[in-house]
Write an enzyme that holds these catalytic residues in place. Structure first.
Site, short mmCIF file in Angstrom:
data_model
loop_
_atom_site.label_atom_id
_atom_site.label_comp_id
_atom_site.label_asym_id
_atom_site.label_seq_id
_atom_site.Cartn_x
_atom_site.Cartn_y
_atom_site.Cartn_z
N ASP A 62 0.81 -1.21 0.00
CA ASP A 62 0.00 0.00 0.00
C ASP A 62 0.85 1.27 0.00
O ASP A 62 2.08 1.22 0.20
CB ASP A 62 -0.96 0.00 1.21
CG ASP A 62 -0.31 -0.54 2.48
OD1 ASP A 62 0.93 -0.55 2.56
OD2 ASP A 62 -1.05 -0.93 3.40
N ASN A 131 -7.49 -3.06 14.32
CA ASN A 131 -8.89 -3.30 13.93
C ASN A 131 -9.00 -4.51 13.00
O ASN A 131 -10.04 -4.73 12.39
CB ASN A 131 -9.48 -2.05 13.26
CG ASN A 131 -8.75 -1.67 11.98
OD1 ASN A 131 -7.80 -2.34 11.59
ND2 ASN A 131 -9.19 -0.62 11.32
N HIS A 133 -7.21 -4.98 10.24
CA HIS A 133 -6.95 -4.75 8.82
C HIS A 133 -5.68 -5.44 8.35
O HIS A 133 -4.77 -5.69 9.13
CB HIS A 133 -6.97 -3.25 8.46
CG HIS A 133 -5.79 -2.44 8.91
ND1 HIS A 133 -5.88 -1.10 9.23
CD2 HIS A 133 -4.47 -2.75 9.08
CE1 HIS A 133 -4.69 -0.64 9.56
NE2 HIS A 133 -3.82 -1.62 9.48
N GLU A 138 -9.74 -2.03 5.39
CA GLU A 138 -10.39 -1.75 6.67
C GLU A 138 -11.61 -2.68 6.86
O GLU A 138 -12.11 -3.25 5.88
CB GLU A 138 -10.83 -0.28 6.71
CG GLU A 138 -9.68 0.72 6.56
CD GLU A 138 -8.82 0.87 7.82
OE1 GLU A 138 -8.60 -0.12 8.54
OE2 GLU A 138 -8.34 1.99 8.08
C1 F6R Z 1 1.50 -1.62 6.16
C2 F6R Z 1 0.17 -2.18 6.24
C3 F6R Z 1 -0.61 -2.24 7.51
C4 F6R Z 1 0.25 -2.60 8.74
C5 F6R Z 1 -0.60 -2.62 10.00
C6 F6R Z 1 0.23 -2.86 11.23
O1 F6R Z 1 2.00 -1.69 4.84
O2 F6R Z 1 -0.34 -2.56 5.24
O3 F6R Z 1 -1.63 -3.20 7.39
O4 F6R Z 1 0.85 -3.83 8.54
O5 F6R Z 1 -1.26 -1.39 10.14
O6 F6R Z 1 1.10 -1.78 11.43
P1 F6R Z 1 2.25 -1.81 12.54
O7 F6R Z 1 3.22 -2.85 12.10
O8 F6R Z 1 2.85 -0.42 12.49
O9 F6R Z 1 1.59 -2.13 13.81
#
Ligand code: F6R
Length: 242
Positions: A62, A131, A133, A138
């Protein structure tokens, strides 16, 4: 795994083994705090053992919309600084969605077609949102989704706000691989660390499959490795004991 360090050791070991088996592997990569330790280990291994990335291609999950590639909070910047600039990967093989594209819808189809043309990535590294994701898919995202534009949840923006100067600087939109794009990967490695992820992980492991919890879609995939630390597994452990 006992802790975050052990998790990163395990994930890096798996990735290096896979690259050695197939140097032309395609890897789906994630940003955020969780994979940083894995990237550190890949860089150290590259320096020490010369593991080569010259044939590998990378596809990130992303990117925020509206941040220049040079912005310290863009995922382009993150990947370049945490991994790409330290290894011998061909920069033409480093792919991320372009969050500054003039036509963002076209950019989504370009990105999806590129991943389609290789039949899905060989290994996809994922983190987990509080959450539930995965990527920026989301809660409520259809499992059939392909690369698309998303409006980020307030909660996600707040959590990610820790990397920005102020909350208002956190972009409200992003481009993300869709859930079906992710499920097309041949193998998935989900990294989960910390208490704040414990509820989402327990819900994923407890069997219900629902778009309300995007990561629960991983139960539909036949080759997922979950590498989690003790804190992330806390609630799941409690639920299986009781
Ligand atoms: C990042 C992504 C997100 C993260 C998730 C966890 O490219 O796609 O899904 O993997 O938000 O983020 P952290 O590792 O910062 O807790």
């Amino acid at each position: 795994m006992n802790d975050y360090e052990g998790m990163c050791d395990k994930a890096a070991e798996l990735i290096v083994q896979s690259i050695k088996k197939n140097p032309a592997i395609s890897m789906g990569l994630a940003t955020g705090a969780t994979p940083v330790g894995v990237y550190k280990r890949l860089v150290n291994d590259h320096k020490k053992n010369n593991t080569s990335y010259d044939q590998l291609s990378a596809y990130n999950l992303d990117e925020y919309i509206g941040l220049q590639k040079s912005d310290i909070n863009s995922y382009h910047y993150f990947m370049y600084n945490n991994l790409f600039k330290h290894i011998n990967i061909n920069k033409n093989n480093c792919h991320l969605p372009d969050g500054m594209a003039a036509d963002l819808y076209k950019e989504c189809s370009r990105y999806e077609s590129m991943i389609n043309s290789i039949g899905g990535v060989d290994i996809q590294l994922l983190g987990l949102g509080e959450n539930g994701h995965i990527g920026f898919n989301e809660p409520g995202t259809a499992f059939s989704s392909v690369t698309h534009l998303v409006k980020l949840e307030e909660k996600t923006r707040k959590v990610n706000g820790r990397f920005f100067q102020s909350f208002k600087d956190v972009p409200a939109h992003a481009i993300t691989m869709g859930i079906s794009t992710i499920l097309r990967s041949k193998q998935i490695i989900l990294l989960v660390s910390g208490k704040n992820k414990s509820l989402a992980l327990a819900e994923c492991l407890n069997g219900k499959i629902s778009p309300k919890l995007p990561a629960s879609a991983l139960q539909l995939h036949g080759n997922v490795k979950i590498i989690a630390d003790k804190e992330a597994l806390e609630i799941y452990r409690y639920t299986i004991r009781n």
